[in-house]
Motif scaffolding. Structure first.
Motif, mmCIF file in Angstrom:
data_model
loop_
_atom_site.group_PDB
_atom_site.id
_atom_site.type_symbol
_atom_site.label_atom_id
_atom_site.label_comp_id
_atom_site.label_asym_id
_atom_site.label_seq_id
_atom_site.Cartn_x
_atom_site.Cartn_y
_atom_site.Cartn_z
ATOM 1 N N LEU A 149 -31.167 -50.662 -34.770
ATOM 2 C CA LEU A 149 -32.297 -51.365 -35.363
ATOM 3 C C LEU A 149 -32.129 -52.877 -35.304
ATOM 4 O O LEU A 149 -33.082 -53.626 -35.468
ATOM 5 N N MET A 150 -30.875 -53.311 -35.103
ATOM 6 C CA MET A 150 -30.586 -54.739 -35.229
ATOM 7 C C MET A 150 -31.490 -55.630 -34.370
ATOM 8 O O MET A 150 -32.056 -56.596 -34.882
ATOM 9 N N PRO A 151 -31.663 -55.332 -33.061
ATOM 10 C CA PRO A 151 -32.536 -56.207 -32.267
ATOM 11 C C PRO A 151 -33.960 -56.262 -32.821
ATOM 12 O O PRO A 151 -34.570 -57.331 -32.863
ATOM 13 N N VAL A 152 -34.477 -55.121 -33.263
ATOM 14 C CA VAL A 152 -35.858 -55.095 -33.779
ATOM 15 C C VAL A 152 -35.952 -55.893 -35.078
ATOM 16 O O VAL A 152 -36.874 -56.679 -35.289
ATOM 17 N N ARG B 113 -28.020 -45.597 -44.101
ATOM 18 C CA ARG B 113 -26.567 -45.708 -44.250
ATOM 19 C C ARG B 113 -26.105 -45.001 -45.521
ATOM 20 O O ARG B 113 -25.096 -44.297 -45.526
ATOM 21 N N GLY B 114 -26.863 -45.196 -46.599
ATOM 22 C CA GLY B 114 -26.480 -44.574 -47.861
ATOM 23 C C GLY B 114 -26.596 -43.064 -47.791
ATOM 24 O O GLY B 114 -25.752 -42.331 -48.319
ATOM 25 N N TYR B 115 -27.639 -42.591 -47.112
ATOM 26 C CA TYR B 115 -27.864 -41.145 -47.065
ATOM 27 C C TYR B 115 -26.841 -40.446 -46.172
ATOM 28 O O TYR B 115 -26.266 -39.431 -46.557
ATOM 29 N N THR B 116 -26.606 -41.016 -44.983
ATOM 30 C CA THR B 116 -25.643 -40.374 -44.072
ATOM 31 C C THR B 116 -24.213 -40.583 -44.562
ATOM 32 O O THR B 116 -23.355 -39.742 -44.319
ATOM 33 N N ALA B 117 -23.978 -41.708 -45.231
ATOM 34 C CA ALA B 117 -22.681 -41.985 -45.858
ATOM 35 C C ALA B 117 -21.496 -41.595 -44.992
ATOM 36 O O ALA B 117 -20.667 -40.773 -45.368
ATOM 37 N N VAL B 118 -21.404 -42.163 -43.807
ATOM 38 C CA VAL B 118 -20.242 -41.901 -42.960
ATOM 39 C C VAL B 118 -19.042 -42.664 -43.505
ATOM 40 O O VAL B 118 -19.138 -43.347 -44.526
ATOM 41 N N LYS B 119 -17.935 -42.548 -42.788
ATOM 42 C CA LYS B 119 -16.659 -43.056 -43.269
ATOM 43 C C LYS B 119 -16.740 -44.471 -43.846
ATOM 44 O O LYS B 119 -16.135 -44.766 -44.865
ATOM 45 N N PHE C 127 -48.085 -59.131 -42.676
ATOM 46 C CA PHE C 127 -47.891 -57.948 -41.841
ATOM 47 C C PHE C 127 -46.463 -57.884 -41.292
ATOM 48 O O PHE C 127 -45.779 -56.868 -41.406
ATOM 49 N N PHE C 128 -46.006 -58.998 -40.725
ATOM 50 C CA PHE C 128 -44.659 -59.005 -40.147
ATOM 51 C C PHE C 128 -43.590 -58.882 -41.223
ATOM 52 O O PHE C 128 -42.535 -58.294 -41.006
ATOM 53 N N MET C 129 -43.880 -59.453 -42.409
ATOM 54 C CA MET C 129 -42.901 -59.345 -43.503
ATOM 55 C C MET C 129 -42.712 -57.893 -43.918
ATOM 56 O O MET C 129 -41.593 -57.441 -44.135
ATOM 57 N N ILE C 130 -43.841 -57.174 -44.004
ATOM 58 C CA ILE C 130 -43.740 -55.761 -44.387
ATOM 59 C C ILE C 130 -42.899 -55.015 -43.363
ATOM 60 O O ILE C 130 -42.005 -54.232 -43.695
ATOM 61 N N GLU D 162 -35.353 -53.159 -42.621
ATOM 62 C CA GLU D 162 -34.083 -53.406 -43.294
ATOM 63 C C GLU D 162 -33.823 -52.351 -44.367
ATOM 64 O O GLU D 162 -32.698 -51.880 -44.532
ATOM 65 N N LEU D 163 -34.878 -51.978 -45.056
ATOM 66 C CA LEU D 163 -34.749 -50.962 -46.092
ATOM 67 C C LEU D 163 -34.367 -49.618 -45.475
ATOM 68 O O LEU D 163 -33.497 -48.904 -45.975
ATOM 69 N N LEU D 164 -35.018 -49.313 -44.339
ATOM 70 C CA LEU D 164 -34.711 -48.073 -43.634
ATOM 71 C C LEU D 164 -33.227 -48.028 -43.271
ATOM 72 O O LEU D 164 -32.549 -47.021 -43.477
ATOM 73 N N ASP D 165 -32.744 -49.149 -42.766
ATOM 74 C CA ASP D 165 -31.344 -49.234 -42.377
ATOM 75 C C ASP D 165 -30.440 -48.931 -43.571
ATOM 76 O O ASP D 165 -29.511 -48.128 -43.489
ATOM 77 N N LEU D 166 -30.772 -49.558 -44.694
ATOM 78 C CA LEU D 166 -29.954 -49.404 -45.899
ATOM 79 C C LEU D 166 -29.982 -47.956 -46.394
ATOM 80 O O LEU D 166 -28.937 -47.356 -46.675
#
Lengths: 421, 253, 157
Positions: free
Chosen positions: A208-211, A289-295, A273-276, A282-286
């Protein structure tokens, strides 16, 4: 023995178990770099709005934004140069590019983009250059001679000012302005790729980083342009009030005010629009990460929710996203409120860069220790200057200095009042 | 000569320069032949049972390879892990263990010997990965893997961007305190290619460190790697590390 | 030709300049070598630099040539596993340069191994030493009682 210094030692504070060679190697300059390229992209997009989509009221702004984006572009490699341990070798990137590295693309993408902007400026100002050459013909003296020589070089020998030729210019400008937008997005997306592809860094590594980078670039660019536009229009209004009685041809205060508020309201819709979009990514990313909770989630969680809590949730999300968002969607947006909101948005984007670059290095590869970046404020050598507050300010101010000088040769600041329209 | 002509000449020269070839490119067959021609693939074997944490290897490495002795960076280091009965894991590496471990205080905690389940030392150095991410990300080709599998840095070509340092999951890279170019363990390239062993292997009194040639089936190191249970660090990154460990614990980072 | 093509020539000129500068500046042996483009893109000549790097540690067989007494002493002692240069530093070009190697009589040198760390599963546990070295003749150099080259308890100084 030679004198030595360890890069990173002066501004890194280690805690708990950290490998001996780990330091904050990428510091404030690498925060500045994506911020600058983001602004470049945003300014360019704004100027393209006029050239491609024919937003008439943006005419003066478009010229300004175009030349300003060129000045920002000249400034963009400076944080990189300041950051290199061997700045003078930086151009090796053009000579032996290694395309398996995201950074090596910089040479090519940057050059392509710089040339597109430079040539768009050339086509926009070609008529001006020719006029200048003819005007200076009659003047005497070394200064005028050199100036004329310079403008002659700038024309590249294209003196044809016929209607047909000028129409052709217009067509090419449209093409360049159109092509430039995806290239600008690419320039910025690849900056995100530089981070997103570092598999050793738990926080950076996400497709997601580039987007996310492109979205926040557009946000910051539009915000900066809105802010500068407001500042310039305020200045115009100020002039209009002063000149009301003396200069009859000048635009009236009320006229300007209406036009300004109208445009700001229009642009703020794009901004929202772009802010949303940026915020959701960013929220999706967070959440992911929390849901998959890898190492690595344990260490990331302690960074995100504890150590960098204020930087991320208060400074970036609350002050930089949520508050300006509310300010912008609240009915009856005033210019003053918009100015305040865009300033907060810019701060939010800066914090986002900071939290990515510095935040990504604030935990150790051991996943059992932390590092803090203590920004050097008062420098006592080149290193602490470059990687500290003064270095960052230098980088932030330089584009304006560039713009000042470019503007002397290629006048780009909107003329006061409506006499040019 | 008009401008058009001039530009044409310049363009021609450019094309010519490209054709002469600033760079050497190998035909696929040629490259394959070169790879096969090397009958050496260096690999390292660390026995964590044997290591006592004296730090002689770190001292030797720094002096051998000219890393300023007091600079807090090092090509190799030794970590201490103390796993307590209550499940706490303490780990540290004071000064990279250049002066050894001379105090039971770990991570600032005075440990009661009765509370320890297990404790041990783990030497670290460059893994000379088969798929080195540090090399992949170098923008100018200043770092590279040799035919014998060793990753080196060109001090005359490195621009000092730090991308390789960021890309290494093992934290073995740093900027050389004097040359300010990326620096890393070379497996003592200058020694192993001249019939010597590495400085750290030679300095180790306890045989905790060994280096060998994976392509030689009779090499004692190769035999251990092939016939005994060994582990590598952080293989989840797909880097194919070539430093093998005997007795690697799950708590090792 | 339309004037709109002028910029293309500028681009060509820039490319030409880069190409020419490249031929001058890039070392002739820069290219793709054994490890392919991803891992082997480099200046081959640099391998020579690392090959020619000067070795500084010589190993104890070298010392044996001139200090056979020390050599045979240590080889018949519990310290036989320790290299001379671990304690005396790298030989480099000794005795030409430096003419004498360092003699480190500090307690810290010996305590690298002789502080007792009671670590189950680690060999450190097996070494003779002191949980608290400050209780073993504090303030006095170890070598004023023990001979580092022959640290047998029977043959104390």
């Amino acid at each position: 023995m030679h004198t030595w210094y360890v890069h990173g030692l002066e501004w890194t504070r280690k805690e708990l178990f950290v490998y001996p060679n780990e330091y904050i190697y990428w510091s404030i300059q690498i925060v500045m770099y994506p911020l600058m390229t983001g602004l470049v992209a945003g300014a360019f997009v704004l100027s393209s709005l006029y050239h491609v989509f024919g937003q008439k009221d943006l005419k003066d702004m478009a010229k300004f934004a175009l030349v300003f984006s060129f000045a920002l572009l000249l400034g963009a490699p400076i944080p990189l140069m300041l950051h290199l341990q061997h700045p003078l070798r930086g151009f090796f990137i053009f000579f032996t590019p290694h395309f398996t590295s995201a950074i090596s693309a910089f040479g090519i993408v940057y050059m392509t983009y710089a040339l597109i902007v430079a040539f768009e400026i050339w086509f926009v100002y070609r008529v001006f250059f020719v006029q200048q050459v003819h005007a200076l013909e009659k003047k005497e003296g070394m200064g005028a001679f050199l100036k004329r020589l310079m403008y002659r070089v700038f024309t590249l020998g294209a003196y044809d000012l016929s209607e047909k030729a000028v129409a052709k210019d217009k067509k090419v400008i449209k093409i360049l302005a159109g092509v430039g937008v995806p290239v600008a997005a690419f320039l910025h997306g690849y900056a995100g790729f530089i981070f997103g592809s570092v598999k050793a860094n738990a926080l950076w590594m996400t497709p997601l980083m580039p987007v996310i980078f492109i979205m926040s670039a557009v946000v910051s660019g539009v915000a900066l342009c809105m802010l500068t536009y407001i500042v310039i229009m305020e200045w115009k209004k100020f002039r209009a009030v002063k000149a009301r009685s003396t200069t009859p041809g000048m635009a009236r205060y009320e006229q300007l005010k209406g036009a300004e508020a109208d445009l700001i309201r229009k642009t703020s819709r794009y901004l929202i629009f772009f802010m949303i979009f940026a915020f959701s990514l960013e929220l999706l990313d967070l959440i992911f990460r929390g849901y998959t909770a890898v190492k690595n989630w344990d260490i990331l969680r302690s960074v995100i929710y504890q150590r960098d809590y204020v930087d991320i949730f208060v400074k970036q999300y609350l002050i930089g996203n949520i508050i300006p968002f509310l300010l912008l969607i609240w009915p009856r947006l005033t210019v003053r409120r918009a100015a305040f909101a865009t300033a907060l948005v810019l701060f939010g984007v800066y914090m986002m860069r900071y939290n990515v670059v510095i935040g990504g290095q604030s935990f150790s590869l051991t996943f059992a220790g932390f590092m803090d970046y203590v920004m050097p404020v008062i420098p006592h050598n080149m290193e602490t200057f470059k990687e500290g507050l003064l270095g960052a300010l230098t980088v932030a101010i330089l584009p304006f200095i560039f713009f000042y000088f470019i503007n002397k040769v290629i006048p780009a600041v909107p003329q006061s009042g409506g006499e040019k329209a | 000569m008009n401008r058009r002509k001039f530009l044409k000449i310049i363009g021609g020269m450019a094309a010519g320069a490209g054709a002469i070839g600033t760079f050497r490119f190998l035909a696929p067959g040629e490259a394959e032949a070169l790879i096969k021609s090397s009958n050496i693939r260096w690999a390292f074997l660390v026995d964590t049972y044997k290591c006592v944490g004296c730090g002689m290897c770190v001292k030797a490495c720094k002096l051998e390879n000219g890393i300023p002795y007091d600079a807090p960076v090092t090509r190799t280091w030794v970590e201490r892990y103390v796993i307590l009965k209550d499940g706490d894991v303490l780990a540290d590496t004071p000064k990279g263990a250049r002066d050894g471990f001379t105090s039971p205080v770990t991570e600032g905690r005075q440990v009661n010997p009765a509370d320890i389940d297990k404790a041990f030392f783990v030497p670290k150095l460059c893994n000379q990965c088969d798929k080195p991410p540090c090399v992949q990300v170098c923008p100018v080709g200043a770092t590279y893997r040799t035919a014998q599998g060793i990753v080196l840095v060109d001090r005359t070509w490195c621009i000092g961007c730090g991308y390789c340092i960021m890309a290494c999951p093992y934290g073995v890279r740093f900027f050389h305190p004097v040359y300010h170019t990326a620096e890393k363990c070379t497996f003592c390239y200058h020694r192993i290619n001249h019939g010597m062993t590495t400085a750290c292997v030679q300095a180790c009194p306890f045989d905790a460190r060994k280096i060998g040639n994976l392509k030689d089936p009779n090499d004692p190191v190769t035999k251990v790697i092939m016939t005994e249970r060994v582990a590598v660090l952080k293989d989840e990154y797909g880097t194919k590390p070539q430093v093998y460990y005997i007795g690697l614990d799950r708590n090792v980072r | 030709m339309s004037h709109t093509w002028k910029p293309v020539f500028v681009v060509l000129a820039i490319l030409a300049a880069i190409f020419i500068a490249r031929t001058i500046i890039v070392p002739p042996k820069f290219g793709i070598w054994e490890s392919g483009y991803m891992y082997g893109w480099h200046n081959k000549a640099n391998e020579q630099f690392w090959l020619n790097y000067k070795a500084k540690y010589k190993g104890r067989d070298y010392c044996n040539g001139c200090h056979p007494d020390k050599y045979s002493a240590i080889m018949n002692s519990p310290h036989a596993i320790i290299q001379c240069e671990d304690c005396h530093g790298p030989a480099i070009d000794h005795p030409d340069n430096p003419p004498k190697l360092a003699i480190d009589k500090s307690r810290a040198l010996c305590l690298r191994c002789h502080v007792k760390l009671p670590y189950p599963t680690s060999h450190r546990n097996d070494l003779p030493g002191f949980l608290n070295p400050d209780e073993h003749n504090p303030g006095i150099e170890c070598v004023s009682c023990h001979n580092p080259h022959s640290p047998v308890l029977g043959g104390m100084r």
